[in-house]
Motif scaffolding. Structure first.
Motif, PDB file in Angstrom:
ATOM      1  N   VAL A  15      17.280 -30.949  51.684  1.00 15.96           N
ATOM      2  CA  VAL A  15      17.315 -32.347  50.865  1.00 15.96           C
ATOM      3  C   VAL A  15      16.174 -32.079  49.688  1.00 15.96           C
ATOM      4  O   VAL A  15      15.265 -31.275  49.836  1.00 15.96           O
ATOM      5  CB  VAL A  15      16.496 -33.464  51.814  1.00 15.96           C
ATOM      6  N   PRO A  16      16.630 -32.649  48.498  1.00 20.41           N
ATOM      7  CA  PRO A  16      15.684 -32.363  47.363  1.00 20.41           C
ATOM      8  C   PRO A  16      14.233 -33.014  47.697  1.00 20.41           C
ATOM      9  O   PRO A  16      14.285 -34.091  48.377  1.00 20.41           O
ATOM     10  CB  PRO A  16      16.398 -32.931  46.403  1.00 20.41           C
ATOM     11  N   VAL A  21      14.717 -37.912  45.874  1.00 19.12           N
ATOM     12  CA  VAL A  21      16.070 -38.020  46.236  1.00 19.12           C
ATOM     13  C   VAL A  21      16.470 -39.583  45.335  1.00 19.12           C
ATOM     14  O   VAL A  21      15.417 -40.361  45.431  1.00 19.12           O
ATOM     15  CB  VAL A  21      16.330 -38.556  47.715  1.00 19.12           C
ATOM     16  N   GLU A  49      22.801 -38.118  38.184  1.00 19.83           N
ATOM     17  CA  GLU A  49      21.975 -37.265  39.099  1.00 19.83           C
ATOM     18  C   GLU A  49      21.588 -38.261  40.363  1.00 19.83           C
ATOM     19  O   GLU A  49      20.743 -38.952  40.342  1.00 19.83           O
ATOM     20  CB  GLU A  49      20.637 -36.946  38.314  1.00 19.83           C
ATOM     21  N   ASN A  50      22.026 -38.020  41.387  1.00 19.92           N
ATOM     22  CA  ASN A  50      21.713 -38.509  42.672  1.00 19.92           C
ATOM     23  C   ASN A  50      22.038 -37.555  43.659  1.00 19.92           C
ATOM     24  O   ASN A  50      22.587 -36.546  43.378  1.00 19.92           O
ATOM     25  CB  ASN A  50      22.464 -39.823  42.731  1.00 19.92           C
ATOM     26  N   SER A  51      21.590 -38.236  45.003  1.00 22.04           N
ATOM     27  CA  SER A  51      21.906 -37.441  46.138  1.00 22.04           C
ATOM     28  C   SER A  51      23.084 -38.110  47.033  1.00 22.04           C
ATOM     29  O   SER A  51      22.778 -37.805  48.414  1.00 22.04           O
ATOM     30  CB  SER A  51      20.554 -37.092  46.898  1.00 22.04           C
ATOM     31  N   ILE A  65      24.668 -35.693  49.488  1.00 23.06           N
ATOM     32  CA  ILE A  65      23.903 -34.995  50.206  1.00 23.06           C
ATOM     33  C   ILE A  65      23.832 -36.076  51.684  1.00 23.06           C
ATOM     34  O   ILE A  65      24.073 -35.379  52.582  1.00 23.06           O
ATOM     35  CB  ILE A  65      22.555 -34.744  49.590  1.00 23.06           C
TER      36      ILE A  65
END
Length: 303
Positions: free
Chosen positions: A206-207, A210, A275-277, A280
């Motif tokens: 996980v970044p 997020v 730009e998103n997660s 993930i």
């Protein structure tokens, strides 16, 4: 991986209740979540009682290292005006207790970086992140979650965020064609749970920061969508930067906060389209379907 223990501060609020329900749902409990604790000053309150009914365990009093012993993930869901020292104190307790994952109270615009506006709430959150990072020495995975705007608050806040549907005027502090990410509370709750489970199993999965994008739409697009649903035109007004910055720096805490939020929306700080997660946390919407603004407008007709 063995099931994890989660502790939450601010669990008796609306978002907190949803997060706890999600953690303790059959999808996650008991296979992935062994227990959920929540800190409360008033364990007899209706919110605390509801959490206990769901199966969460109350911890009376302030957040301490003793209260966090054995906890894998600590989540702060407190909102509103927050004292920096208070936030730093509970973050230190989490570090001292050996918590593996910490999710601080963000859940809004991505205010990081050198923006051309300031507000003490965002400045304190930034300072809190840097403080926690400095004392953790890399031993705690810190995940900041940025959600843009809460979908369900869109029309309830109305003119506070420049959306005056009743009078047919939407006012943007900045370019009205800037996309704004909106996320439903249930989707935010599901994201918090997925971050917790993934980061506890593998911090690198996980970044650190997020961003989620349930649905994105600009003021221009939203005006057209709501206008069509209501059968009435909605005018869009853009406020230039000079006037917008005056609003951000004038008035009391909350007046300036809402102006800063709107300014951030108009200048891309809630545009999580690129730009998103999402993939993930919820690959191909495997775990839930993101609720869209189109669905919300259909339900509410913009009011």
């Amino acid at each position: 991986m063995s099931p994890i223990t989660v502790a939450i501060l601010g669990a008796t609020g609306d978002l907190g209740l949803r997060v706890v329900r999600r953690f303790l749902s059959p999808e996650y409990s008991p296979s992935q979540i062994s227990s959920v604790k929540f800190f409360t000053r008033n364990p007899s309150s209706s919110g605390a009682q509801e959490l206990k009914t769901l199966g969460a365990e109350p911890v009376e009093g302030e957040v301490t290292a003793d209260g966090l012993q054995g906890v894998d993930v600590f989540i702060s869901l407190i909102g509103g005006v927050t004292n920096l020292d208070y936030m730093n104190n509970y973050a230190k307790a989490a570090v001292d207790a050996g918590v593996k994952v910490y999710i601080p109270s963000e859940y809004g615009i991505d205010h990081r970086g050198n923006n051309d506006f300031h507000h003490e709430l965002f400045d304190d959150k930034e300072a809190h992140y840097h403080y926690t990072s400095s004392i953790s020495g890399g031993k705690v995975k810190i995940v900041s979650l940025y959600v843009g705007l809460f979908l369900e608050d869109t029309f309830g806040l109305g003119a506070t965020v420049g959306l005056d549907t009743k009078n047919g005027v939407y006012t943007s502090l900045g370019p009205a064609d800037t996309p704004i990410s909106f996320n439903a509370r249930e989707d935010i709750s599901s994201s918090v749970v997925r971050i917790s489970v993934l980061a506890a199993a593998d911090p690198k999965s996980v970044p650190d920061f997020v961003r989620i994008n349930g649905s994105a739409i600009s003021y221009n697009q939203l005006a057209a969508l709501v206008g069509k649903a209501r059968g009435a035109e909605i005018k869009v007004v853009e406020v230039d930067d000079a006037e917008s910055k005056k609003l951000v720096s004038t008035g009391d805490h909350w007046t300036r906060f809402w102006a800063a939020l709107r300014y951030g929306c108009g200048h891309g700080l809630t545009d999580f389209t690129k730009e998103n997660s999402n993939e993930i946390l919820n690959p191909d919407q495997k775990y839930w379907n993101w609720k869209t603004m189109e669905e919300w407008v259909e339900e509410t007709k913009g009011v």
